[in-house]
Design an enzyme around this catalytic site. Sequence first.
Site, short mmCIF file in Angstrom:
data_model
loop_
_atom_site.label_atom_id
_atom_site.label_comp_id
_atom_site.label_asym_id
_atom_site.label_seq_id
_atom_site.Cartn_x
_atom_site.Cartn_y
_atom_site.Cartn_z
N ARG A 124 0.82 -1.22 0.00
CA ARG A 124 0.00 0.00 0.00
C ARG A 124 0.86 1.27 0.00
O ARG A 124 0.51 2.26 -0.63
CB ARG A 124 -0.95 -0.01 1.21
CG ARG A 124 -2.00 1.08 1.11
CD ARG A 124 -3.24 0.74 1.91
NE ARG A 124 -4.20 1.84 1.79
CZ ARG A 124 -4.31 2.82 2.68
NH1 ARG A 124 -3.52 2.85 3.74
NH2 ARG A 124 -5.21 3.77 2.51
N ARG A 171 -2.54 11.16 6.48
CA ARG A 171 -1.19 11.37 5.94
C ARG A 171 -1.16 12.56 4.98
O ARG A 171 -0.11 13.17 4.78
CB ARG A 171 -0.69 10.11 5.24
CG ARG A 171 -0.72 8.86 6.12
CD ARG A 171 -0.39 7.61 5.33
NE ARG A 171 -0.75 6.42 6.07
CZ ARG A 171 -1.95 5.84 6.02
NH1 ARG A 171 -2.90 6.39 5.27
NH2 ARG A 171 -2.20 4.75 6.70
N LYS A 215 11.18 6.51 15.16
CA LYS A 215 11.53 5.43 14.24
C LYS A 215 11.66 5.94 12.81
O LYS A 215 12.61 5.60 12.09
CB LYS A 215 10.49 4.31 14.28
CG LYS A 215 10.81 3.19 13.30
CD LYS A 215 9.69 2.18 13.23
CE LYS A 215 9.91 1.31 12.01
NZ LYS A 215 8.81 1.37 11.07
N PRO A 232 16.60 2.11 13.39
CA PRO A 232 15.13 2.14 13.54
C PRO A 232 14.67 0.92 14.34
O PRO A 232 15.00 -0.21 13.99
CB PRO A 232 14.63 2.07 12.09
CG PRO A 232 15.80 2.45 11.24
CD PRO A 232 17.00 1.97 11.99
N ASP A 234 11.60 -1.30 15.59
CA ASP A 234 10.19 -1.69 15.55
C ASP A 234 10.04 -2.96 16.36
O ASP A 234 10.95 -3.36 17.09
CB ASP A 234 9.70 -1.85 14.10
CG ASP A 234 10.42 -2.97 13.36
OD1 ASP A 234 11.27 -3.67 13.98
OD2 ASP A 234 10.15 -3.17 12.16
N HIS A 236 10.02 -6.05 15.44
CA HIS A 236 10.98 -7.09 15.05
C HIS A 236 12.34 -6.85 15.71
O HIS A 236 12.96 -7.76 16.25
CB HIS A 236 11.13 -7.13 13.54
CG HIS A 236 9.94 -7.67 12.82
ND1 HIS A 236 9.63 -9.01 12.78
CD2 HIS A 236 8.97 -7.05 12.11
CE1 HIS A 236 8.52 -9.18 12.09
NE2 HIS A 236 8.10 -8.01 11.67
N PHE A 283 17.78 -7.89 10.90
CA PHE A 283 16.36 -7.69 10.67
C PHE A 283 15.83 -8.60 9.57
O PHE A 283 14.79 -9.26 9.72
CB PHE A 283 16.12 -6.22 10.32
CG PHE A 283 14.71 -5.91 9.91
CD1 PHE A 283 13.74 -5.66 10.86
CD2 PHE A 283 14.35 -5.88 8.58
CE1 PHE A 283 12.43 -5.38 10.48
CE2 PHE A 283 13.05 -5.60 8.19
CZ PHE A 283 12.09 -5.35 9.14
#
Length: 313
Positions: A124, A171, A215, A232, A234, A236, A283
């Site tokens: 998206r 946004r 982030k 960054p 997150d 994970h 990551f």
Amino acid sequence: MKKFICSKDKINLKCVLLGGQCFRWKETVPNEYVGVYADGLWTLVQYDDHIAYKRNPPTDSDETTLCHYLRMDEDLEKYYEIWSLNDPIFKKSAQKFKGIRMLRQEPIENILSFICSSNNNIIRISSMVEKMCSLYGKNIIGTQYYAFPSIDKLVGNDVEEELKKAKFGYRAKFIRQTAEKIVEFGGNKWIEKLKNMDYTCAKKELMLLPGIGPKVADCICLMSLEHLEAVPVDTHVFQIARDNYLPHLKKYKSVTDRVYNEIGDYFRSLFKIHAGWAHTVLFLDDLKSFKEYEGYCEVEENIKKSTKKKKIC
């Protein structure tokens, strides 16, 4: 097509182009990637010992431009060797994920693309970025693709309304407000100032922009401002740190500001000025497959919904 000699160990195009750093590349057939960069439409084909490429429209500096974008001037094998000596966990990941490079992205495109990443997935986000380009960017002659718009094209209430109609949601406001702030701060001169600042100050300045939290600011620092120590964090990365490096984090259920900073500082102590680059390999290993790559741009829990009034560093 032209080509330059390069093995897959030196760069893995699939992981680099489709792993969440950038949103303008697609794999059209196996090992062939089409994307827009530097106002041109590029086709890259990965072979075992070289990369074939073409740019539309072509220029005399295509190979230089492409190699700069892919950071082919940096000795990745040496980096991997150093990172592996510093961390046995990285060494295991490196055996499976070779050739992971950080792209040198255009900062304004990087900033506005990552504003689209809030509460979103890669498919998206890519669609939204393409829509923004088709609305405000210049058509690349001879193609159906558009360059990323210049910042002045994204200023004004009419932009916000048009993006809302295009289903950008909240946004749309952030994109318009951020474009206005970048112009107010000095445009490309401000961007160059961020590159020349130290990492901490550059991150603080980025967080003055609407919709930019810690982030996303770290993503921008890492991917387009040459601050390769930015990490960054997150869910994970939190799980990687908790399960492999900082077991005391098991008492936390979410990434608080304190936890976020502790994880970043830990990886910086381990991998120094390339912490963000090295953490990207960890990551990718954590994601296991490209089906999970859509999680790379998960919601940033505390994304700011108004301009932050902080002192400029």
